[in-house]
Design a protein around this motif. Structure first.
Motif, PDB file in Angstrom:
ATOM      1  N   UNK A  84      74.980 108.615  74.705  1.00  0.00           N
ATOM      2  CA  UNK A  84      76.084 108.418  75.640  1.00  0.00           C
ATOM      3  C   UNK A  84      76.670 107.030  75.435  1.00  0.00           C
ATOM      4  N   UNK A  85      77.985 106.975  75.252  1.00  0.00           N
ATOM      5  CA  UNK A  85      78.596 105.674  75.024  1.00  0.00           C
ATOM      6  C   UNK A  85      80.038 105.651  75.510  1.00  0.00           C
ATOM      7  N   UNK A  86      80.455 104.504  75.960  1.00  0.00           N
ATOM      8  CA  UNK A  86      81.847 104.267  76.304  1.00  0.00           C
ATOM      9  C   UNK A  86      82.243 103.009  75.543  1.00  0.00           C
ATOM     10  N   UNK A  87      83.223 103.110  74.666  1.00  0.00           N
ATOM     11  CA  UNK A  87      83.539 101.936  73.868  1.00  0.00           C
ATOM     12  C   UNK A  87      84.991 101.949  73.425  1.00  0.00           C
ATOM     13  N   UNK A  88      85.469 100.783  73.060  1.00  0.00           N
ATOM     14  CA  UNK A  88      86.829 100.661  72.559  1.00  0.00           C
ATOM     15  C   UNK A  88      86.805 100.814  71.042  1.00  0.00           C
ATOM     16  N   UNK A  89      87.577 101.735  70.549  1.00  0.00           N
ATOM     17  CA  UNK A  89      87.546 102.046  69.133  1.00  0.00           C
ATOM     18  C   UNK A  89      87.950 100.849  68.279  1.00  0.00           C
ATOM     19  N   UNK A  90      88.866 100.053  68.744  1.00  0.00           N
ATOM     20  CA  UNK A  90      89.355  98.943  67.947  1.00  0.00           C
ATOM     21  C   UNK A  90      88.264  97.918  67.668  1.00  0.00           C
ATOM     22  N   UNK A  91      87.224  97.878  68.481  1.00  0.00           N
ATOM     23  CA  UNK A  91      86.114  96.958  68.244  1.00  0.00           C
ATOM     24  C   UNK A  91      85.334  97.340  66.981  1.00  0.00           C
ATOM     25  N   UNK A 129      88.557 104.967  73.723  1.00  0.00           N
ATOM     26  CA  UNK A 129      87.938 106.282  73.704  1.00  0.00           C
ATOM     27  C   UNK A 129      86.696 106.351  74.586  1.00  0.00           C
ATOM     28  N   UNK A 130      86.526 107.471  75.254  1.00  0.00           N
ATOM     29  CA  UNK A 130      85.339 107.776  76.033  1.00  0.00           C
ATOM     30  C   UNK A 130      84.775 109.050  75.422  1.00  0.00           C
ATOM     31  N   UNK A 131      83.584 108.971  74.844  1.00  0.00           N
ATOM     32  CA  UNK A 131      83.102 110.125  74.085  1.00  0.00           C
ATOM     33  C   UNK A 131      81.585 110.234  74.166  1.00  0.00           C
ATOM     34  N   UNK A 132      81.070 111.434  74.096  1.00  0.00           N
ATOM     35  CA  UNK A 132      79.640 111.674  73.962  1.00  0.00           C
ATOM     36  C   UNK A 132      79.332 111.894  72.496  1.00  0.00           C
ATOM     37  N   UNK A 133      78.485 111.052  71.939  1.00  0.00           N
ATOM     38  CA  UNK A 133      78.182 111.136  70.526  1.00  0.00           C
ATOM     39  C   UNK A 133      77.094 112.169  70.257  1.00  0.00           C
ATOM     40  N   UNK A 134      76.956 112.609  69.000  1.00  0.00           N
ATOM     41  CA  UNK A 134      75.910 113.595  68.660  1.00  0.00           C
ATOM     42  C   UNK A 134      74.523 113.089  69.015  1.00  0.00           C
ATOM     43  N   UNK A 135      73.607 113.986  69.280  1.00  0.00           N
ATOM     44  CA  UNK A 135      72.234 113.618  69.610  1.00  0.00           C
ATOM     45  C   UNK A 135      72.072 113.104  71.016  1.00  0.00           C
ATOM     46  N   UNK A 179      90.697 106.209  59.361  1.00  0.00           N
ATOM     47  CA  UNK A 179      91.256 106.144  60.710  1.00  0.00           C
ATOM     48  C   UNK A 179      90.362 105.326  61.612  1.00  0.00           C
ATOM     49  N   UNK A 180      90.828 105.094  62.851  1.00  0.00           N
ATOM     50  CA  UNK A 180      90.064 104.323  63.833  1.00  0.00           C
ATOM     51  C   UNK A 180      89.522 105.196  64.953  1.00  0.00           C
ATOM     52  N   UNK A 181      89.700 106.505  64.855  1.00  0.00           N
ATOM     53  CA  UNK A 181      89.282 107.413  65.921  1.00  0.00           C
ATOM     54  C   UNK A 181      87.782 107.680  65.851  1.00  0.00           C
ATOM     55  N   UNK A 182      87.281 108.360  66.845  1.00  0.00           N
ATOM     56  CA  UNK A 182      85.860 108.693  66.872  1.00  0.00           C
ATOM     57  C   UNK A 182      85.551 109.999  66.147  1.00  0.00           C
ATOM     58  N   UNK A 183      86.607 110.785  65.898  1.00  0.00           N
ATOM     59  CA  UNK A 183      86.466 112.008  65.128  1.00  0.00           C
ATOM     60  C   UNK A 183      87.602 112.059  64.116  1.00  0.00           C
ATOM     61  N   UNK A 184      87.311 112.496  62.914  1.00  0.00           N
ATOM     62  CA  UNK A 184      88.324 112.567  61.867  1.00  0.00           C
ATOM     63  C   UNK A 184      89.431 113.533  62.284  1.00  0.00           C
TER      64      UNK A 184
END
Length: 329
Positions: A243-250, A234-240, A262-267
């Protein structure tokens, strides 16, 4: 009947690519738009191919193997693949839904199979059922294969741009165009060059070589799809403004307040964001980031504890893990 024969392989391949997008499905509206935009590239390709063909006829008025190869690799391949790339780039590069690495393959395939669908309909209505059956297992999957390579490098270009690697971004954008163009050119050149020889034996040899090439292309493309699906991140901009680029499985599973695990960045049920425990300011560029490295320049997070690192701010936003899972308030 003809239109069904023309569209069956297209629909089958679209479903294969779509259902391999396991982390987060793309909006139907976006995918349909890409498909019809891909159809539109048939017009630009025809114009470019006709102009290029006329210029080639002026330079090489007699038919030959060399002329056929040049037509396939310098005119037909680039005319079709560059048009597909530009459409995909315009529609998706800044689209908010482009947040997973596998998304790029989905986008490229939908554009490419939009092109293949219209092209296939034209061929089938012009030349009949036999052409439909042959193209069902050759040309249509071929277009999907070119798109897999385009999407693979397009994804890497997007990832590089988000980590502020301008050189890598430019390189991967170039590869997203040139690799499928070369593969497409070789695919056509083998057939067109073999036909241009006028010799039955040479045409037969070129056809056998073409079968080997197509088989290898299909196998490698399927491997790329499966691996990209399994290692989708996933490549996502988090709240606040984090800025982050990370692998969700980590990060493992987390349990949302609505009870969804779930393993996603958003429910996927209520849309709530994955919790962020700590954020930190990059010592190189000052960007507020989270998890393992800076989302702007790619600088790794400080390895020591937050309190021991100058410029590293620990900002717990949610309770600690409970029973090995993250729980929101």
């Amino acid at each position: 009947m003809y239109i069904y024969l023309a569209l069956i392989p297209v629909i089958g391949l679209l479903l294969f690519i779509y259902f391999n997008d396991k982390k987060e499905k793309e909006p139907f509206g976006l995918l349909i738009g890409l498909f019809f935009a891909g159809m539109g590239t048939v017009v630009t390709a025809l114009i470019a191919e006709n102009v290029g063909g006329l210029l080639l006829d002026l330079a090489m008025p007699y038919e030959s193997v060399a002329k056929a190869v040049i037509l396939a690799t310098v005119i037909v391949g680039p005319a079709e693949e560059i048009g597909k790339y530009l459409v995909m780039r315009i529609i998706t590069w800044k689209n908010k839904n482009f947040n997973y690495s596998y998304d790029a393959i989905v986008y490229a395939v939908f554009v490419s199979l939009g092109f293949a669908a219209l092209e296939n309909i034209a061929y089938v209505f012009t030349t009949g059922v036999l052409t439909a059956l042959v193209r069902m297992v050759t040309a249509v999957p071929g277009h999907a294969c070119y798109a897999v390579f385009m999407g693979y490098f397009y994804s890497k270009a997007k990832y590089a741009s988000l980590t502020n690697k301008k050189g890598s971004t430019a390189l991967f954008k170039f590869l997203a165009i040139i690799v499928p163009t070369i593969i497409h050119g070789i695919y056509d050149a083998i057939l067109m060059g073999g036909s241009a020889t006028g010799e039955v034996v040479l045409s037969g040899i070129s056809f056998l070589f073409w079968i080997v090439f197509v088989t290898a292309l299909f196998v490698v493309s399927c491997i790329f799809v499966v691996r990209s699906s399994r290692h989708d991140f996933c490549i996502v901009s988090l709240p606040g403004d984090v800025q982050t680029v990370y692998k969700t499985t980590m990060l493992g599973n987390w349990t949302c307040a609505c009870g969804t695990v779930n393993t996603l960045n958003f429910c996927p049920k209520c849309g709530r964001a994955r919790p962020v425990f700590n954020t930190w300011y990059c010592q190189r560029c000052g960007t507020l980031s989270a998890f393992y490295f800076c989302g702007n320049c790619g600088c790794p997070a400080p390895s020591a504890q937050p309190a021991a690192q100058p410029g590293y701010q620990a900002q717990p936003q949610y309770p600690v893990q409970q029973n090995g899972q993250i729980r929101l308030p």
